[in-house]
Design an enzyme around this catalytic site. Sequence first.
Site, PDB file in Angstrom:
ATOM      1  CB  THR A  80      -0.944   0.001   1.220  1.00 46.99           C
ATOM      2  OG1 THR A  80      -1.837  -1.110   1.121  1.00 46.99           O
ATOM      3  CG2 THR A  80      -1.742   1.293   1.287  1.00 46.99           C
TER       4      THR A  80
ATOM      5  CB  THR B 263      -2.563  -1.513  -2.648  1.00 47.30           C
ATOM      6  OG1 THR B 263      -2.432  -0.125  -2.352  1.00 47.30           O
ATOM      7  CG2 THR B 263      -1.209  -2.191  -2.473  1.00 47.30           C
ATOM      8  CG  ASN B 264      -5.066  -5.571  -2.026  1.00 48.66           C
ATOM      9  OD1 ASN B 264      -4.036  -5.063  -1.583  1.00 48.66           O
ATOM     10  ND2 ASN B 264      -6.135  -5.777  -1.279  1.00 48.66           N
TER      11      ASN B 264
ATOM     12  CB  SER C 274      48.328 -11.005  -1.686  1.00 55.24           C
ATOM     13  OG  SER C 274      48.852 -10.977  -0.375  1.00 55.24           O
TER      14      SER C 274
END
Length: 492
Positions: free
Chosen positions: A117, A157-158, A334
């Site tokens: 949401t 929103t869904n 290294s």
Amino acid sequence: MPPLPDIAPTQTCTTARAYRVEHDLLGDRKIPANAYYGIHTLRAVENFPITGTPIAVHPDLVSALAAVKQAAALTNRDLSLLGQDKAHAIATACEEIRAGALHDDFVVDVIQGGAGTSTNMNANEVVANRALEILGHAKGEYRNLHPVEDVNAGQSTNDVYPTAVKVALHTAVHRLLAAMQVLQEAFAAKAQEFTDVLKMGRTQLQDAVPMTLGQEFAVFALMIGEDRQRLAGACAPLREINLGGTAIGTGLNAHPEYAALACRHLGELTGVPVATAGDLIAATQDVGAFVELSGVLKRAAVRLSKTCNDLRLLSCGPRAGLAEIGLPPVQAGSSIMPGKVNPVIPEVVNQIAFEVIGSDVTVTLAAEAGQLQLNAFEPVIAHNLLTSLARLTAGCLTLAGRCVSGITANRDHLSHQVARSIGLATALNPHIGYEQATAIAQEALLTGAGVFDLVAARGLLGDAELREILRPANLIGPRAALAVPRQANAEA
């Protein structure tokens, strides 16, 4: 419908105030005057200080959200539910966002409560405030164009959020498919280059039987090709959307023609051949498409990591390891050991794979935890999937360009290994029997003598026959001469 009026984007005059006041059900809040987001976004930012990573980190999702809002505005215009001017302003704002504008105003955290949401409201407010400017109004003057009443009209929103996530994933998947093709072609080119390089294959890290380095690299290319096919197949469920289902899939507050029109507009805008799900209630709660995609990404990550393990092992040395191949040196290895160079590119891809594999666990648990008509955990699903896709895309391109393309074969070393390997004895099984071949292998191991020399010394095979058996071309595949069983040969 008549053509839309040509409304040129405009900017309002800069106000002397540093903030504007917006109102919601909880009261009033001050919003930075230059912000395109609004009060709902502000509260979400305050409520979810979780990762410090805003949804803007996923530009595909932001663009997909804008595409959904644009499709909705065009649909509501077509259905005479939204005025021409408002629809045009909203559509123009969305076009700008899809082109990359205003992404910095998508500030809600990627991990959030509320099933997305807050992300949807963030999009509504940014689109609304830019649309207000286009109409000649100041940000926050929502009486002229409202984030919910106008930008979010006919939506929830869904249905907005999962639709946008699917479109975003579809876009990201195709970007990964292209990157995987680059890596596949890089391995295939090396397989062709190394076609004539004989080496010893290994099982359980022990000498097995001969093969070519080309065959080994061809497998790397093949595995990526297979995963590309699976990934392409996982796109199909992403094209089924629930836009128009609103809250739980029943379509409450949406026009009866909204779903079909919105789907058509969204497909035209994005180029993604989306289709409305047959059952919107099921589509609203089901996240199976995300689980399937996650599983395919995990499979690809596992196999890619295994390939990188092999590259690291084959290149280990340069004097005290296998040293069968050389990886291109890209940086000093290294701070204390002079001349040391590490396989840093395969190592970083390994780490990408570990992250993707872990993300699959997150997606799995989030999908399982959904309840009834909605899965509230889609934000963490979306974030993990989009992150995995981005990581794998970068990893494939990096591995191809900074490692695979520069790999070299240590030909003399490989040839020497084959010549002294007891694995050659396996090729003699059909000719001198398993027991004799075992005795030869044991003696070769104890004395350091070559298999060829020991067989010749014992007079088990003639020199010409032995050379033919151990000829490289006869060591790397089936031989027609062995198609007839040994017993039949003896009887003949």
